[in-house]
Scaffold this active site. Structure first.
Site, short mmCIF file in Angstrom:
data_model
loop_
_atom_site.label_atom_id
_atom_site.label_comp_id
_atom_site.label_asym_id
_atom_site.label_seq_id
_atom_site.Cartn_x
_atom_site.Cartn_y
_atom_site.Cartn_z
N GLU A 1 0.83 -1.21 0.00
CA GLU A 1 0.00 0.00 0.00
C GLU A 1 0.87 1.26 0.00
O GLU A 1 0.62 2.19 -0.77
CB GLU A 1 -0.92 0.02 1.23
CG GLU A 1 -1.94 -1.10 1.28
CD GLU A 1 -2.95 -1.08 0.13
OE1 GLU A 1 -3.00 -0.08 -0.61
OE2 GLU A 1 -3.67 -2.07 -0.03
N ASN B 1 1.28 3.89 -3.17
CA ASN B 1 0.90 5.30 -3.01
C ASN B 1 1.99 6.25 -3.50
O ASN B 1 1.69 7.27 -4.10
CB ASN B 1 0.58 5.59 -1.54
CG ASN B 1 -0.83 5.18 -1.18
OD1 ASN B 1 -1.62 4.78 -2.03
ND2 ASN B 1 -1.16 5.26 0.10
N ARG C 1 -9.18 3.85 -7.87
CA ARG C 1 -8.58 3.65 -6.55
C ARG C 1 -9.72 3.51 -5.55
O ARG C 1 -10.76 4.16 -5.68
CB ARG C 1 -7.69 4.84 -6.15
CG ARG C 1 -6.58 5.17 -7.12
CD ARG C 1 -5.69 3.99 -7.43
NE ARG C 1 -5.11 3.40 -6.23
CZ ARG C 1 -4.50 2.23 -6.20
NH1 ARG C 1 -4.40 1.51 -7.29
NH2 ARG C 1 -3.99 1.79 -5.09
N1 LIG Z 1 2.76 9.10 -1.07
C1 LIG Z 1 1.72 9.91 -1.30
N2 LIG Z 1 1.90 11.10 -1.94
C2 LIG Z 1 0.87 11.94 -2.17
N3 LIG Z 1 -0.42 11.68 -1.82
C3 LIG Z 1 -0.67 10.51 -1.18
C4 LIG Z 1 0.37 9.57 -0.89
N4 LIG Z 1 -0.18 8.53 -0.24
C5 LIG Z 1 -1.50 8.80 -0.13
N5 LIG Z 1 -1.81 9.99 -0.69
C6 LIG Z 1 -3.14 10.62 -0.73
O1 LIG Z 1 -4.00 9.96 0.21
C7 LIG Z 1 -5.17 9.46 -0.46
C8 LIG Z 1 -5.63 8.16 0.20
O2 LIG Z 1 -4.66 7.12 0.04
P1 LIG Z 1 -5.13 5.61 0.12
O3 LIG Z 1 -5.88 5.42 1.40
O4 LIG Z 1 -3.97 4.74 -0.13
O5 LIG Z 1 -6.20 5.47 -1.07
P2 LIG Z 1 -5.99 5.38 -2.66
O6 LIG Z 1 -4.56 5.04 -2.94
O7 LIG Z 1 -6.92 4.30 -3.08
O8 LIG Z 1 -6.37 6.73 -3.21
C9 LIG Z 1 -4.76 9.31 -1.91
O9 LIG Z 1 -5.87 9.34 -2.78
C10 LIG Z 1 -3.82 10.51 -2.09
O10 LIG Z 1 -4.55 11.70 -2.30
MG LIG Z 2 -3.38 3.73 -1.91
#
Ligand SMILES: Nc1ncnc2c1ncn2[C@@H]1O[C@H](COP(=O)(O)OP(=O)(O)O)[C@@H](O)[C@H]1O
Ligand SMILES: [Mg+2]
Lengths: 143, 101
Positions: free
Chosen positions: A49, A53, A107
């Protein structure tokens, strides 16, 4: 069991092919702690995960580097995954289950929810345009 | 995608990849959508027989593929989940919307 202290750091390109590599590397590194099948699956899912990300959100599938470190202290595993990408504006909102800024990529917004469910502790440090670092801890062998 | 799917009586069985993460999802989505376009079936079965790992990327993939089938009133099922994947289905609430066998 003897007290283990061990540490590793790696740096790799933000390519989706490396998601599987990162999971396997962490799995192999913690093998000395004799994690159960479930514990190993928890660690691998959390790593997957965090790394995904960085690739999708941090670098928006453009070029970039990911840093992963794993530290073992006794029975505790601490994993940090960091990027120098886009960063997160509102961390609290980002951590909410089902919240996603990329619904067009199908997502699910469950990434942080899974990291929290599968690890004991999750800390997120992020700054817009600077990058994001996710630190996760889990104690192995608690039964 | 030969041997990776079967089609009978308006039902399409999709064999899921070895690891349903973001990386392997991308190829799978493309192939699955082509099949669903070619065979507008009423029912869909996700077969996890060969799958040992799934993360949150897989959830979006499954929900996305379900949509068309659900519009036409068909049923969707997931079979052969291992313990890790079963937990992902449980935690994400996928179990409430898809029958698991
Ligand atoms: N490494 C990262 N850099 C920038 N934004 C991030 C990062 N990790 C998470 N995010 C933000 O947090 C939100 C939620 O992440 P997550 O719970 O993994 O859901 P998803 O990946 O399905 O969108 C993402 O949609 C993004 O906007
Ligand atoms: Mg994610």
């Amino acid at each position: 069991m003897e007290y283990l202290r061990n540490e590793m750091k790696m740096e790799f390109l933000a390519l989706s092919a490396n998601e599987g590599f990162a999971r396997v590397a962490v799995g192999a590194f913690v093998a000395g702690l004799n994690p159960t099948v479930d514990e190993l699956a928890d660690l691998k899912t959390a790593v997957s995960e965090a790394v995904t990300n960085c690739i999708i959100h941090g670098y928006e599938q453009q070029e970039g580097k990911i840093w992963l470190s794993c530290c073992i202290e006794g029975r505790q595993v601490e994993i940090t995954v960091a990027d120098t990408g886009k960063g997160i504006k509102d961390i609290e909102q980002a951590r909410e289950p089902l919240f996603t800024t990329k619904p067009e990529l199908e997502r699910s917004g469950m990434g942080f929810a899974f990291m929290e469910a599968f690890m004991d502790e999750v800390e997120v440090v992020s700054e817009p345009r600077k990058g994001t670092s996710v630190m996760m801890r889990k104690t192995i062998g608690e039964g | 995608m030969e041997h990776k799917y079967e089609k009978e009586y308006g039902c399409l069985i999709l064999r899921m990849p070895a690891e349903l993460d973001h990386h392997q999802s991308e190829f799978f989505k493309e192939e699955a959508d082509q099949l669903l376009l070619k065979y507008p079936v009423r029912s869909l079965i996700f077969d996890f027989m060969d799958t040992c790992f799934m993360d949150s990327s897989g959830i979006g993939v499954i929900i996305g593929r379900c949509k068309n089938v659900r519009f036409s009133g068909g049923y969707v099922k997931a079979v052969h989940l291992n313990e890790q994947i079963n937990r992902i289905f449980q935690l994400s609430g996928l179990k409430k919307i898809i029958e698991v066998e």
